[in-house]
Design an enzyme around this catalytic site. Sequence first.
Site, PDB file in Angstrom:
ATOM      1  N   GLU A  41      -5.681  -9.509   3.795  1.00  0.00           N
ATOM      2  CA  GLU A  41      -6.341  -8.835   4.911  1.00  0.00           C
ATOM      3  C   GLU A  41      -7.308  -7.804   4.333  1.00  0.00           C
ATOM      4  O   GLU A  41      -6.929  -6.681   4.011  1.00  0.00           O
ATOM      5  CB  GLU A  41      -5.313  -8.140   5.808  1.00  0.00           C
ATOM      6  N   ASP A  75      -8.480   4.959  -0.493  1.00  0.00           N
ATOM      7  CA  ASP A  75      -7.184   4.785  -1.163  1.00  0.00           C
ATOM      8  C   ASP A  75      -6.059   5.092  -0.178  1.00  0.00           C
ATOM      9  O   ASP A  75      -5.076   4.367  -0.083  1.00  0.00           O
ATOM     10  CB  ASP A  75      -7.115   5.715  -2.374  1.00  0.00           C
ATOM     11  N   HIS A  82      -7.335  -0.770   0.760  1.00  0.00           N
ATOM     12  CA  HIS A  82      -6.748   0.490   0.314  1.00  0.00           C
ATOM     13  C   HIS A  82      -6.025   0.380  -1.032  1.00  0.00           C
ATOM     14  O   HIS A  82      -5.459   1.357  -1.499  1.00  0.00           O
ATOM     15  CB  HIS A  82      -5.754   0.985   1.369  1.00  0.00           C
ATOM     16  N   ASN A  95       0.784  -1.230   0.000  1.00  0.00           N
ATOM     17  CA  ASN A  95       0.000   0.000   0.000  1.00  0.00           C
ATOM     18  C   ASN A  95       0.817   1.282   0.000  1.00  0.00           C
ATOM     19  O   ASN A  95       0.401   2.279  -0.583  1.00  0.00           O
ATOM     20  CB  ASN A  95      -0.934   0.009   1.218  1.00  0.00           C
ATOM     21  N   ASP A 154      -1.159  -7.317   2.922  1.00  0.00           N
ATOM     22  CA  ASP A 154      -1.653  -6.379   3.928  1.00  0.00           C
ATOM     23  C   ASP A 154      -2.575  -5.327   3.314  1.00  0.00           C
ATOM     24  O   ASP A 154      -2.404  -4.923   2.166  1.00  0.00           O
ATOM     25  CB  ASP A 154      -0.438  -5.700   4.574  1.00  0.00           C
TER      26      ASP A 154
END
Length: 494
Positions: A263, A196, A237, A101, A233
């Site tokens: 996740e 985001d 997002h 991310n 992870d």
Amino acid sequence: MNGVIIQFFHWYHPGNLWNEFADKAIFLKELGFTAVWLPPATKCSENLRGRGYDIYDQYDLGEFDQKGGIPTRYGTKHEYLNSIEKAHQAGLHVYADIVLNHRMGGDEEEQITVHEVSEEDRNIKIAEAFEAKALTKFTFPGRNGKYSEFIWNHQCFSGIDNIKKDNRKIKGIFKIHNEYGEEWNDAVSHQFGNYDYLMGADIEYRNPKVVQEMKNWIKWYLETTKADGIRVDALKHISLDFLKEWISYIKKEINPDLFILGEFWKDEAEKIIDFSQEMNDLISCFDAPLHYNFFNASNEGKDYDLRKILDGSFLERKPIFSVSFVENHDTQRLQSLESSVRSWFKPIAYAIILLTKDAYPCVFYPDLFGAEYTDQKDGEEQHIIMPKIEILPKLMEARKLFAHGEQIKYFDHKNCIAFVRKGEKDHPGCVVIISNSGEGYKEIDLGKELANSVFRDFLNIRNDEIILDDNGKGIFKVNMCSVSVWIKNDFYSD
């Protein structure tokens, strides 16, 4: 396969994890684990203080002198690769934690254009566009171009939380204006209007050069580490368009059998199902709704209706893509999603995920080994002790030996439920009975073929015997706020 994962870390683990795991790999295999989830191995912006999620350099696995040293919190690259090799020698699969991310700890400032947005609705501007400086250039001088010469700059990021304006440091959520526009990527969760942005310098996955770099990196990473799977992870997002392209690339070009676990933290199974379908079933997901059922049940005690313990869970709705857990590093005490399941209920919760049909359970490190740590909350220092769940190894053994075959549920009383695993060739099956109130009992018909059989509690919580009648029926019992696993006396061993 009847597989079981161990999450071999928690948020406050003191470090030297790779060596610890290498020493315990055979022990874990003997307990019945088939896979291990290891934390992110990448160099962090805070190096020895970071847990791997404040990712700085994805190519630095504890190899280069960056951010204050060579090793990460968990050890060096050599120790990491050795721990994976030890896992494979023991017969364990390794799932590596991957952070896609964001980036943190940029090397150089750039002059950029940003506008500030509301934390509650990231689509709402609270300040018009202005010029600022931010650490959005990552050159990785310690690595000096080894493995990749890619340089990250503000065209690779969509947002940031720390800027300088007129030499003043300002914190907030700032949308970076880049060649891909002034709006957030829409192919993400719409929580807070648009989710985001999470933290750090948020990666811009509309940039094709970034997408290609992430493909190059995962190929390098999997070939270097020989990991059997990845845990990804913060999926809420990350652009779905990117994820589908990236995972399809992995499956087609690198390893079609790579296990991919995500996740996607939602407390409603329907939203996880929507995500799973949008991802064309390319990815398994953690069952957060089931965790919250356990959390609520542990807090409500006898007022909780155990008949509903699986209701609304991802396990109930889409078991083949579900990974069940009782607790993890985000839900433990003093953490961001704190929802710690009370100790009295944990044996019950683990009995459910370890012994029920179709579950792919994940055991949390402190529940097996215990943990103790200190941290600040609301300005006060708190000391936390997480006792190990003493019955957990016995539940693991019960899964390995008896939790096989067809399942019959006896979810017919709010404070006492049971389920039967009927067994199969080489595995004789068992009766699992649970109470969240007083001593409970359940009449269960196991069939005439088991007439007059004697059953004992494999967990040694109850010391009595149950003798089935001529028709194979018996009254199975459980202590107050407890669980028992009844098996035929022929298979009993202390």
